[in-house]
Design an enzyme around this catalytic site. Structure first.
Site, PDB file in Angstrom:
ATOM      1  N   LYS A 181       0.749  -1.292   0.037  1.00 38.21           N
ATOM      2  CA  LYS A 181       0.026  -0.064   0.032  1.00 38.21           C
ATOM      3  C   LYS A 181       0.871   1.161  -0.102  1.00 38.21           C
ATOM      4  CE  LYS A 181      -3.697  -2.700   1.986  1.00 38.21           C
ATOM      5  NZ  LYS A 181      -4.598  -3.027   3.344  1.00 38.21           N
ATOM      6  N   GLN A 240      -4.384  -1.624   9.663  1.00 42.95           N
ATOM      7  CA  GLN A 240      -4.293  -3.019   9.075  1.00 42.95           C
ATOM      8  C   GLN A 240      -4.648  -4.236  10.056  1.00 42.95           C
ATOM      9  OE1 GLN A 240      -3.095  -3.720   5.901  1.00 42.95           O
ATOM     10  NE2 GLN A 240      -3.839  -5.584   6.091  1.00 42.95           N
ATOM     11  N   ASP A 243     -11.004   2.495   3.966  1.00 48.18           N
ATOM     12  CA  ASP A 243     -11.298   1.180   3.932  1.00 48.18           C
ATOM     13  C   ASP A 243     -12.748   0.676   3.676  1.00 48.18           C
ATOM     14  OD1 ASP A 243      -9.186  -0.589   3.663  1.00 48.18           O
ATOM     15  OD2 ASP A 243      -8.574  -0.492   5.871  1.00 48.18           O
TER      16      ASP A 243
END
Ligand code: NAD
Length: 291
Positions: free
Chosen positions: A52, A96, A119
């Site tokens: 990412k 994460q 997200d």
């Protein structure tokens, strides 16, 4: 059989974002900024976050990687998130997953400001997505839609079978494929660990989204001729022939299923890169919304 090649499509998405970011800078606007929080030393999480951050650099975004100890308290993590929420320069925040057991995933998700929730996991983002309002779509399902769109896969009136009903993949993709727009307008069946006659249901599917986390679960005799197959699964299985000691397996038995399919995603190189491309799209949108 045609490959749904996530590497090619994600590169196309990133190329577009790179151009759009350069245009922003020329107009005197800021570059999109993604802040990623990585907790502990989980090997897979390290790999995902590194990809990412690398993708941010490729498209000209700013990124901040915040590494925190496995032992960080929930309160300290929530405090860090509040700081990022209040930092005007940060457009998107991701934490994460998975988190250490002593930290509530739900509290973390709900602490991120919906306007920075790239997200797409915040209940407000999910609610907006369900109601068809502008929203950050969760990255993996959004990446799947971008891929179907790129290959102009017909979805209207098709029977899509989703295997798995998690909040991050199965459930949201089932809602998105059912929406009254392209790619969508599918009749969707959502299967899970209590589903009876999964094979019979899969045999009726025009499109199968396999997102259950069981390596090579979907076999050739579970798929009808010409079906479109999207394999979301990523499982590390021990493999002594690899330098890393493991191989990455999807949820689809590729060798058996590919010959029967019209289109199929490989693993790796399918949905994985699309997830990152979708995250980049969300970060760009979060930034542009503040102009
Ligand atoms: P999860 O464990 O949260 O959910 C799995 C779902 O599968 C559950 O709803 C369960 O009911 C269902 N299931 C389990 N066994 C089943 C069976 N035998 N028959 C039918 N349904 C069954 O998993 P998740 O977070 O949705 O992830 C699924 C897979 O996708 C994992 O391999 C994960 O690593 C991978 N993943 C990949 C990406 C990507 O970017 N490619 C992103 C997220 C998740």
């Amino acid at each position: 059989m045609n490959l749904l090649d996530g590497k090619i499509v994600s590169q196309a998405v990133k190329d577009r974002l790179k151009t759009q970011t350069a245009e922003r800078l020329l107009q005197g606007k800021k570059a999109p900024h993604l802040a990623a929080i990585l907790i502990g030393n989980n090997g897979a999480s390290e790999t995902y976050v590194a990809s990412k951050v690398k993708s941010c650099a490729e498209v000209g975004f700013t990124s901040t990687l915040i590494r925190l100890e496995e032992s960080i308290s929930e309160q300290d993590l929530l405090f860090k998130l509040t700081e990022l929420n209040e930092d005007f320069d940060v457009d998107g925040i991701l934490v994460q997953l998975p988190l250490p057991k002593h930290i509530s995933e739900q509290k973390v998700i709900e602490t991120i400001l919906p306007s920075k929730d790239v997200d797409g996991f915040h209940p407000e983002s999910v609610g907006r997505m369900v109601q068809g309002l502008p929203a950050f779509y969760p990255a993996t399902p959004y990446g799947i839609l971008l891929m179907l769109e790129h290959y102009k896969i017909e979805t209207k009136g098709k029977h899509a079978v989703v295997i798995g009903r998690s909040n991050i993949v199965g459930r949201p993709i089932s809602i998105m494929l059912n929406k009254n727009e392209y790619p969508g307008n599918c009749t969707v069946t959502v299967c899970h660990s209590h589903t009876h006659n999964l094979k019979g249901i899969c045999l009726q599917a025009d499109i199968i989204i396999a997102a259950l986390g069981k390596p090579e679960f979907l076999k050739g005799d579970m798929v009808k001729e010409g079906a479109v197959i999207v394999d979301v699964g990523i499982t590390r299985v021990p493999d002594a022939s690899k330098k890393s000691g493991f191989a990455i397996k999807g949820d689809v038995d590729f060798n058996e299923v590919a010959p029967k399919s019209s289109y199929i995603t490989p693993v790796p190189g399918g949905v994985g890169p699309m997830t990152i491309a979708a995250l980049m799209m969300n970060t760009f949108k979060a930034c542009a919304a503040k102009d």
